[in-house]
Scaffold this motif. Structure first.
Motif, mmCIF file in Angstrom:
data_model
loop_
_atom_site.group_PDB
_atom_site.id
_atom_site.type_symbol
_atom_site.label_atom_id
_atom_site.label_comp_id
_atom_site.label_asym_id
_atom_site.label_seq_id
_atom_site.Cartn_x
_atom_site.Cartn_y
_atom_site.Cartn_z
ATOM 1 N N TYR A 1 37.113 73.433 3.150
ATOM 2 C CA TYR A 1 36.668 74.435 4.111
ATOM 3 C C TYR A 1 37.134 74.023 5.509
ATOM 4 C CZ TYR A 1 33.773 76.870 0.720
ATOM 5 O OH TYR A 1 33.350 77.597 -0.363
ATOM 6 N N THR A 2 37.473 75.038 6.316
ATOM 7 C CA THR A 2 37.935 74.810 7.686
ATOM 8 C C THR A 2 37.077 75.641 8.634
ATOM 9 O OG1 THR A 2 40.186 74.518 6.856
ATOM 10 C CG2 THR A 2 39.925 74.856 9.232
ATOM 11 N N ALA A 3 36.640 75.053 9.729
ATOM 12 C CA ALA A 3 35.826 75.753 10.719
ATOM 13 C C ALA A 3 36.664 76.036 11.975
ATOM 14 C CB ALA A 3 34.604 74.921 11.087
ATOM 15 N N PHE A 4 36.545 77.280 12.473
ATOM 16 C CA PHE A 4 37.267 77.693 13.681
ATOM 17 C C PHE A 4 36.271 78.203 14.719
ATOM 18 C CE2 PHE A 4 40.336 78.194 10.264
ATOM 19 C CZ PHE A 4 41.440 77.533 10.770
ATOM 20 N N ALA A 5 36.474 77.832 15.983
ATOM 21 C CA ALA A 5 35.674 78.355 17.090
ATOM 22 C C ALA A 5 36.535 79.319 17.891
ATOM 23 C CB ALA A 5 35.185 77.219 17.979
ATOM 24 N N GLN A 6 36.006 80.526 18.173
ATOM 25 C CA GLN A 6 36.727 81.537 18.937
ATOM 26 C C GLN A 6 35.924 81.891 20.183
ATOM 27 O OE1 GLN A 6 37.045 84.485 15.797
ATOM 28 N NE2 GLN A 6 39.241 84.041 15.615
ATOM 29 N N GLU A 7 36.617 82.081 21.311
ATOM 30 C CA GLU A 7 35.946 82.418 22.559
ATOM 31 C C GLU A 7 36.682 83.541 23.272
ATOM 32 O OE1 GLU A 7 35.151 80.069 26.576
ATOM 33 O OE2 GLU A 7 34.012 79.353 24.848
ATOM 34 N N GLU A 8 35.962 84.601 23.597
ATOM 35 C CA GLU A 8 36.522 85.732 24.316
ATOM 36 C C GLU A 8 36.071 85.658 25.768
ATOM 37 O OE1 GLU A 8 35.313 89.239 22.326
ATOM 38 O OE2 GLU A 8 36.302 88.723 20.433
ATOM 39 N N MET A 9 36.984 85.836 26.684
ATOM 40 C CA MET A 9 36.671 85.757 28.121
ATOM 41 C C MET A 9 37.117 87.055 28.793
ATOM 42 S SD MET A 9 37.869 81.818 28.839
ATOM 43 C CE MET A 9 37.297 81.907 30.526
ATOM 44 N N GLY A 10 36.282 88.050 28.700
ATOM 45 C CA GLY A 10 36.606 89.343 29.307
ATOM 46 C C GLY A 10 37.852 89.918 28.685
ATOM 47 N N SER A 11 38.837 90.247 29.544
ATOM 48 C CA SER A 11 40.090 90.829 29.058
ATOM 49 C C SER A 11 41.128 89.784 28.690
ATOM 50 C CB SER A 11 40.670 91.777 30.123
ATOM 51 O OG SER A 11 40.945 91.055 31.316
ATOM 52 N N ALA A 12 40.788 88.471 28.892
ATOM 53 C CA ALA A 12 41.746 87.396 28.580
ATOM 54 C C ALA A 12 41.916 87.294 27.064
ATOM 55 C CB ALA A 12 41.246 86.085 29.143
ATOM 56 N N PRO A 13 43.055 86.734 26.595
ATOM 57 C CA PRO A 13 43.280 86.571 25.151
ATOM 58 C C PRO A 13 42.199 85.682 24.538
ATOM 59 C CG PRO A 13 45.306 86.248 26.389
ATOM 60 C CD PRO A 13 44.196 86.299 27.401
ATOM 61 N N THR A 14 41.919 85.944 23.259
ATOM 62 C CA THR A 14 40.944 85.138 22.526
ATOM 63 C C THR A 14 41.491 83.728 22.304
ATOM 64 O OG1 THR A 14 40.062 87.065 21.416
ATOM 65 C CG2 THR A 14 39.631 84.920 20.384
ATOM 66 N N THR A 15 40.653 82.723 22.540
ATOM 67 C CA THR A 15 41.049 81.329 22.331
ATOM 68 C C THR A 15 40.446 80.833 21.018
ATOM 69 O OG1 THR A 15 41.105 80.919 24.681
ATOM 70 C CG2 THR A 15 40.998 78.995 23.253
ATOM 71 N N THR A 16 41.264 80.216 20.157
ATOM 72 C CA THR A 16 40.810 79.726 18.843
ATOM 73 C C THR A 16 41.112 78.241 18.722
ATOM 74 O OG1 THR A 16 41.244 81.870 17.835
ATOM 75 C CG2 THR A 16 40.995 79.983 16.339
ATOM 76 N N ALA A 17 40.135 77.482 18.195
ATOM 77 C CA ALA A 17 40.333 76.031 18.003
ATOM 78 C C ALA A 17 39.805 75.624 16.632
ATOM 79 C CB ALA A 17 39.631 75.249 19.101
ATOM 80 N N ASN A 18 40.497 74.673 15.982
ATOM 81 C CA ASN A 18 40.055 74.104 14.700
ATOM 82 C C ASN A 18 39.015 73.019 14.986
ATOM 83 O OD1 ASN A 18 39.738 72.672 12.287
ATOM 84 N ND2 ASN A 18 41.850 73.077 11.648
ATOM 85 N N VAL A 19 37.774 73.274 14.586
ATOM 86 C CA VAL A 19 36.685 72.328 14.869
ATOM 87 C C VAL A 19 36.102 71.762 13.575
ATOM 88 C CG1 VAL A 19 36.093 73.368 17.085
ATOM 89 C CG2 VAL A 19 35.060 74.269 14.989
ATOM 90 N N THR A 20 36.921 71.687 12.519
ATOM 91 C CA THR A 20 36.437 71.263 11.193
ATOM 92 C C THR A 20 35.720 69.922 11.238
ATOM 93 O OG1 THR A 20 38.270 72.458 10.165
ATOM 94 C CG2 THR A 20 37.143 70.801 8.814
ATOM 95 N N THR A 21 36.270 68.972 11.979
ATOM 96 C CA THR A 21 35.681 67.632 11.997
ATOM 97 C C THR A 21 34.628 67.450 13.084
ATOM 98 O OG1 THR A 21 37.487 66.843 13.398
ATOM 99 C CG2 THR A 21 37.758 66.608 11.020
ATOM 100 N N SER A 22 34.398 68.544 13.886
ATOM 101 C CA SER A 22 33.415 68.448 14.965
ATOM 102 C C SER A 22 32.073 69.049 14.584
ATOM 103 C CB SER A 22 33.941 69.128 16.231
ATOM 104 O OG SER A 22 35.144 68.530 16.664
ATOM 105 N N VAL A 23 32.085 69.962 13.610
ATOM 106 C CA VAL A 23 30.843 70.610 13.203
ATOM 107 C C VAL A 23 30.107 69.755 12.183
ATOM 108 C CG1 VAL A 23 31.768 72.901 13.659
ATOM 109 C CG2 VAL A 23 31.994 71.897 11.371
#
Length: 603
Positions: free
Chosen positions: A51-73
């Motif tokens: 299993y792989t965990a991804f964190a996504q963050e939307e900042m208004g009209s800016a592009p969505t940012t995605t990071a692999n956080v598998t080993t951080s969760v």
């Protein structure tokens, strides 16, 4: 999938400075898992899913940012009896059913996915141990044979190498001994011994026959031979064990002289050799391996050819064998091997003791990082861990699953090996081993120095606090003595568990004793003559009459005899000599040893 606004998670995922996080606005933090719900299905216990965990963050009209956080969760399973998951997101099937896999970020953002284990079939076999080879023959003192124990101690899974886990015993150490690694060494006596491999009540046997020549050569000519007579190696570091055998006096049987002679390699650029005869390849070419006797007057040699490939891709390689392994109880071990070529040129090599080993989850299993036992993994709990072999920038991984099953021991055990002992004569020592698990859960352990040892009759056989028995008696031929030796342990619950064996002591005499029958001898002396008659009870046992002046008779020990002297006509009885009790012409004695009685007659 849960949506939670979290400004602080942006710091964890993207490493942005605090000032930026304070000026950001309209941010939405989400966490997702791949594979998603309903996608992953496993069909057998031990199968895994990553299993792989991804964190996504939307900042208004800016592009969505995605990071692999598998080993951080933080990963968790709703039912570890169906599936477990480790800190790296690797899920392992345990039993049939449905389970939810959850990932939680440090700020509380979470996501779930479901995992289905349709079946958890496990091949069940009868627990057993087998020794290979089942029989061996040795012909000189010090000759060795490596035995290997294989089998399955739990009845679940494939056959494993158990050589380092079983207890090894030889039924006749005068013929051959066996060490803890299953290496059999011929002793000084010809004969046959049974080699026993034992673990938790399971046993296997092999037969080793030793034939030692006791006559030697007729010429008394010393001999020395190196085996093998020739050998070849194909990569740097490959080894060959050479043996030196012979007899440096020329009298007696062949002996193992490997550690007695001095070893040389004629070309150390091709191969080197240790003082124990172990040759190691260095470079391509041919060298002569020479063994020289301590006095220098005798030598023997063998040829060693080293061929090292100069071809290759130039890309370093590293592989772990086995790539996936399962264990079923804490304390169970698996030997991992690393092979490859760290330069990318030449043949594959055994790199097990050249790499550094690690386990991603020491709560599941540990592994020996380096040294002579490098790569040996030991289960410490239940779950999945990644086994890594590392050398510089080159690495390889394998998966080790430790699965708790219904066959995991739950009852405390205690056994003594060997199961019975026969000593010959006084002063014979035998080391008893106590093995088992007083907790009833986990691997069989050596409890010899943990239990209390007692003897039912220490006058016959005594036992030390470490299980060493000593025979204290030497029975007469045909008779036996002995004692019951008991090991006493205390379980985790505080109850007492015992195990006992009988130690029998037999006579060290190989033939029945010879019974010596005492002899009664009667002599008549003097100038006269007469007769002497001996009576025991109502039976005449001796008659020393006119047939001569001396007569004798063998009698049973303890025979009471009454001798009566009767003088001939013209003679008179004078006295008795060497008689216990006399009264006139009567002598009374008991025959316990050879005895001579004299009656004196005169004219």
């Amino acid at each position: 999938m849960t949506l939670r606004p979290r400004a602080s998670l942006l710091l964890v995922l993207l490493g942005l400075p605090l000032a930026l996080s304070l000026t950001a606005c309209n941010k939405v933090q989400t966490l997702s898992i791949n594979p998603g719900p309903g996608i992953e299905v496993l069909t057998a216990a031990g199968q895994t899913a990553q299993y792989t965990a991804f964190a996504q963050e939307e900042m208004g009209s800016a592009p969505t940012t995605t990071a692999n956080v598998t080993t951080s969760v933080t990963w968790s399973s709703s039912n570890p009896n169906i599936a477990t998951i480790n800190s790296s997101g690797l899920a392992t099937a345990v039993g049939a059913g449905y389970v939810e896999i959850t990932a939680v970020a440090s700020d509380g953002a979470a996501a779930t996915s479901d995992l289905t284990v349709e079946t958890a079939p496990t091949t069940t076999i009868t627990p057993s141990i087998t020794i290979t080879p089942g029989s061996a023959a040795e012909t000189f003192v010090g000759e060795t044979t490596q035995l290997t124990a294989t089998g399955n101690l739990t009845g679940i899974g494939a056959s494993q190498n158990l050589t380092a886990q079983v207890q090894w015993l030889s039924s006749n150490a005068q013929v051959a001994t066996v060490n803890s690694s299953g290496l059999v060494t011929a002793g000084a006596n010809s004969g046959t011994t049974t080699i026993i491999a034992e673990y938790g009540g399971l046993t296997a046997i092999a037969t080793v026959s030793v034939t030692i020549s006791g006559t030697g050569t007729t010429t008394g000519v010393p001999s020395l031979t190196v085996t093998p007579g020739s050998s070849s190696e194909t990569f740097t570091g490959e080894t060959t064990q050479f043996l030196a055998t012979g007899n440096l006096t020329g009298n007696g049987g062949l002996q193992n002289l490997t550690n007695t002679v001095t070893w040389y390699s004629s070309n150390a650029q091709v191969a080197t050799i240790t003082s124990a005869g172990l040759a190691s390849a260095v470079g391509a070419g041919t060298t002569t391996i020479i063994a020289i006797s301590p006095t220098g007057g005798l030598n023997a040699s063998a040829n060693l050819t080293v061929t090292i490939s100069s071809t290759g891709t130039g890309t370093p390689t590293l592989t772990i064998t086995p790539s996936t392994e399962s264990e079923t109880f804490t304390g169970e071990t698996t030997q991992f091997f690393a092979t490859g070529n760290l330069t990318g040129s030449g043949n594959s090599q055994n790199l097990t003791d050249q790499v550094t080993w690690s386990s991603s989850n020491a709560q599941v299993a540990t592994i020996v990082a380096s040294g002579s036992t490098a790569g040996l993994a030991t289960a410490t709990g239940y779950g999945t861990t990644l086994i890594t072999a590392q050398s510089g920038a080159v690495s390889a991984t394998a998966v080790l699953n430790v699965i708790q099953t219904a066959t995991t021991p739950t009852t405390p055990t205690l056994n003594i090996i060997p199961g019975s002992v026969t000593d010959t004569g006084r002063g014979v020592t035998v080391q008893l081993l106590a093995i088992g698990n007083l907790n009833g859960n986990g691997a069989v352990q050596n409890l010899t120095n943990t239990v209390t040892w007692i003897s039912s009759d220490s006058n016959n056989v005594s036992v030390s606090p470490t299980g060493l028995t000593i025979s204290q008696v030497d029975p007469a031929y045909g008779l036996t003595g002995g004692s019951t030796i008991t090991a006493i342990g205390t379980t985790a619950s505080g109850s007492v568990i015992t195990s006992s064996v009988v130690v029998t002591v037999v006579s060290d005499q190989t033939t029945a004793p010879v019974t010596v029958v005492p002899t009664l001898t009667v002599s008549t002396i003097g100038t006269g003559s007469g007769t002497v008659v001996g009576i025991s009870g109502t039976t005449q046992v001796i008659d020393c009459g006119n047939g001569g002046t001396t007569c004798n008779q063998n009698l049973a020990t303890g025979t009471a005899v009454t001798l009566t002297a009767t003088p001939a006509a013209g003679s008179t009885f004078v006295n008795w000599t060497n008689c216990t009790t006399t009264s006139g012409t009567t002598c009374t004695l008991t025959v316990s040893n050879d005895v001579t009685v004299t009656a004196t007659f005169n004219q």
